[in-house]
Design a protein around this motif. Sequence first.
Motif, short mmCIF file in Angstrom:
data_model
loop_
_atom_site.label_atom_id
_atom_site.label_comp_id
_atom_site.label_asym_id
_atom_site.label_seq_id
_atom_site.Cartn_x
_atom_site.Cartn_y
_atom_site.Cartn_z
N LEU A 1 10.01 26.04 57.80
CA LEU A 1 10.73 27.15 58.43
C LEU A 1 9.86 28.41 58.51
CD1 LEU A 1 14.25 26.70 56.79
CD2 LEU A 1 13.54 26.02 59.09
N VAL A 2 9.12 28.69 57.45
CA VAL A 2 8.23 29.86 57.46
C VAL A 2 7.15 29.70 58.52
CG1 VAL A 2 6.50 31.13 56.11
CG2 VAL A 2 8.68 30.51 55.05
N ALA A 3 6.62 28.49 58.68
CA ALA A 3 5.60 28.24 59.71
C ALA A 3 6.18 28.47 61.11
CB ALA A 3 5.06 26.82 59.59
N LEU A 4 7.41 28.03 61.34
CA LEU A 4 8.06 28.23 62.64
C LEU A 4 8.30 29.72 62.90
CD1 LEU A 4 10.65 25.30 62.57
CD2 LEU A 4 8.66 25.49 64.07
N ILE A 5 8.71 30.44 61.87
CA ILE A 5 8.94 31.88 62.01
C ILE A 5 7.64 32.59 62.36
CG2 ILE A 5 9.42 33.97 60.66
CD1 ILE A 5 11.67 32.41 59.29
N ALA B 1 9.36 35.41 64.94
CA ALA B 1 10.77 35.77 64.82
C ALA B 1 10.88 37.22 64.35
CB ALA B 1 11.46 34.85 63.83
N PRO B 2 11.77 38.00 64.95
CA PRO B 2 11.87 39.43 64.61
C PRO B 2 12.62 39.67 63.31
CG PRO B 2 13.50 38.87 66.26
CD PRO B 2 12.69 37.62 66.04
N ILE B 3 12.10 39.11 62.22
CA ILE B 3 12.69 39.31 60.91
C ILE B 3 11.58 39.59 59.92
CG2 ILE B 3 14.67 37.79 61.35
CD1 ILE B 3 13.25 35.63 59.78
N ARG B 4 11.94 40.19 58.80
CA ARG B 4 10.96 40.46 57.75
C ARG B 4 11.21 39.50 56.59
NH1 ARG B 4 7.84 44.76 55.87
NH2 ARG B 4 8.58 46.16 57.50
N GLN C 1 18.90 16.58 62.07
CA GLN C 1 19.80 16.94 63.17
C GLN C 1 19.68 18.42 63.53
OE1 GLN C 1 21.68 14.97 64.98
NE2 GLN C 1 22.78 16.53 66.15
N ILE C 2 19.86 19.29 62.54
CA ILE C 2 19.80 20.73 62.80
C ILE C 2 18.36 21.17 63.03
CG2 ILE C 2 20.21 23.00 61.76
CD1 ILE C 2 22.70 21.84 60.46
N LEU C 3 17.40 20.57 62.33
CA LEU C 3 16.00 20.90 62.56
C LEU C 3 15.61 20.62 64.01
CD1 LEU C 3 14.02 19.73 59.40
CD2 LEU C 3 14.20 22.06 60.30
N GLY C 4 16.12 19.50 64.54
CA GLY C 4 15.83 19.17 65.94
C GLY C 4 16.37 20.22 66.88
N LYS C 5 17.59 20.68 66.64
CA LYS C 5 18.19 21.73 67.48
C LYS C 5 17.37 23.01 67.39
CE LYS C 5 21.86 19.57 69.03
NZ LYS C 5 22.01 19.27 70.49
N LEU C 6 16.88 23.32 66.19
CA LEU C 6 16.10 24.54 66.00
C LEU C 6 14.77 24.47 66.75
CD1 LEU C 6 15.85 27.28 64.55
CD2 LEU C 6 14.81 26.06 62.63
N VAL C 7 14.09 23.33 66.67
CA VAL C 7 12.81 23.16 67.37
C VAL C 7 13.03 23.23 68.88
CG1 VAL C 7 10.94 21.54 67.85
CG2 VAL C 7 11.72 21.88 65.50
N GLU C 8 14.12 22.64 69.37
CA GLU C 8 14.43 22.71 70.80
C GLU C 8 14.66 24.15 71.23
OE1 GLU C 8 16.57 18.42 71.84
OE2 GLU C 8 17.81 20.15 71.30
N LYS C 9 15.40 24.91 70.43
CA LYS C 9 15.70 26.30 70.79
C LYS C 9 14.43 27.15 70.82
CE LYS C 9 17.91 30.15 71.48
NZ LYS C 9 18.74 30.76 70.42
N ALA D 1 1.58 38.00 52.42
CA ALA D 1 1.85 39.42 52.68
C ALA D 1 2.07 39.61 54.17
CB ALA D 1 0.67 40.29 52.22
N TYR D 2 3.31 39.92 54.57
CA TYR D 2 3.64 40.06 55.98
C TYR D 2 4.17 41.46 56.25
CZ TYR D 2 3.70 34.97 55.92
OH TYR D 2 3.37 33.66 55.77
N ASP D 3 3.96 41.93 57.48
CA ASP D 3 4.70 43.10 57.93
C ASP D 3 5.78 42.61 58.88
OD1 ASP D 3 3.47 42.53 60.32
OD2 ASP D 3 2.07 44.20 60.22
N GLU D 4 6.39 43.50 59.66
CA GLU D 4 7.45 43.09 60.56
C GLU D 4 6.94 42.07 61.57
OE1 GLU D 4 5.67 46.93 61.97
OE2 GLU D 4 6.48 46.15 60.12
N LEU D 5 7.84 41.33 62.13
CA LEU D 5 7.55 40.26 63.09
C LEU D 5 6.68 39.17 62.47
CD1 LEU D 5 6.93 42.28 66.38
CD2 LEU D 5 9.02 41.17 65.59
N SER D 6 6.78 39.02 61.14
CA SER D 6 6.13 37.92 60.44
C SER D 6 4.62 37.89 60.65
CB SER D 6 6.71 36.58 60.90
OG SER D 6 8.09 36.59 60.84
N LYS D 7 4.02 39.01 60.89
CA LYS D 7 2.59 39.06 61.13
C LYS D 7 1.87 39.39 59.82
CE LYS D 7 -0.58 41.12 64.50
NZ LYS D 7 -0.67 42.11 65.57
N ARG D 8 0.77 38.70 59.55
CA ARG D 8 0.06 38.94 58.32
C ARG D 8 -0.39 40.40 58.23
NH1 ARG D 8 -2.68 35.20 55.23
NH2 ARG D 8 -2.63 33.71 56.94
#
Length: 394
Positions: free
Chosen positions: A186-190, A195-198, A119-127, A229-236
């Motif tokens: 979730l990590v793959a979606l980020i 997503a602007p998180i570290r 249910q919540i995963l569906g809402k997240l994918v839609e968003k 190993a990621y830097d900001e914005l989840s970029k390798r």
Amino acid sequence: MATPSPQPPQTNGKTTPKLFETIGTFGRKKKIREAEAAQGIVQEGKQAIDGNEQHPVFDTSPESFVLADGEERSMIEPGMINNYDYQELRKILINWINDELSDHRIIVKDLTEDLYDGQILGKLVEKLSGQQLAVVEVTQNEDFQRAKLKMVLETANRLLGLDGQRVRWTDKGIHNKNTVEIIHLLVALIRFYRAPIRLPPNVQISILIIQKLQGTLHKRVQTESLTEAYDELSKRAEPRDAFDMIFDHTPEKVHSIKQSVAHFINMHLSRLNIESSPPDDIDPHSFSDGLNIVFLIGMLEGYFVPLGNIYTTASVDPIAEAVGTKETAFKSHNYMESSPHHKLHNVNVALELLEDAGINLRNKVRAEDIVNADLKATLRVLFMIFSKYKNVRY
């Protein structure tokens, strides 16, 4: 004659407590119990708000699993449950979901218990995708839950451009509350949607796997990497090179590079009647579907890329295609508005062609960045092509 006041009865030299004193004692005890209960409620509320609940330790021992022969079960090794990096990753993921779905007034407290039914995963994918999913809103029926979750995951996999061999989650695993599979998704979606998180880097967890073979339970432990190993914005994170320094610190040189690269690309793609960018600039959206990069490398290397290998809506002269006359074959080419899955496929084809030509960008550029029209990633690809073929003339 005055009647003497009655004296309280004596018992072993001690005075029996008065009634009001007894009531007072009961009152104090009641207040203490109420205060303790209130403190517990406050603490429980604080934990719920902070979203830092600990994942429960399994009560069931591995030996008590009921398994068919050849079947296996996995669980997080109990000693890893309270690992700091693991708990920090869970907390970050929970806060991210709650931020994304704040408009829906959805509050996630536990990844496993709140996401397993889809249910919540569906809402997240839609968003994240901006696409409406054709699934039922709420259902308590387990079969309907599984069907809904399967549809949500199929959509997510298509958006992420993943095939069956690279997917690290299943509808069965997630519905059975496999926390590790949920975190992988979730990590793959980020990563894909930047997503602007570290994320905490290099988070690893030990998985205890129990398998039943010929009536005997066999145990093994394997290490699972949840993040890299990621830097900001989840970029390798990769070592920085001269291009990074130019792009980040000398914008005037970046403008000069854009002009040179745009002139070079337009000169070659014009032979296919394709305008890729403004004359003195680079528009990353012109390359986000991968087609212009594929056509450019084919032109420069002198071969024709079969249209069956990429997603297009080409109107191609079959005779010209058969003899490999590129100018005629692509003359009437019209581009479609590809889905993210199609774009990702095309960009991966382009990166493979570049690798075959001796330009290896896999450690510097993600296909997802090109699809998302990231200027730095797109310009890096085009600049490397320009550097290798700038002296090519026809």
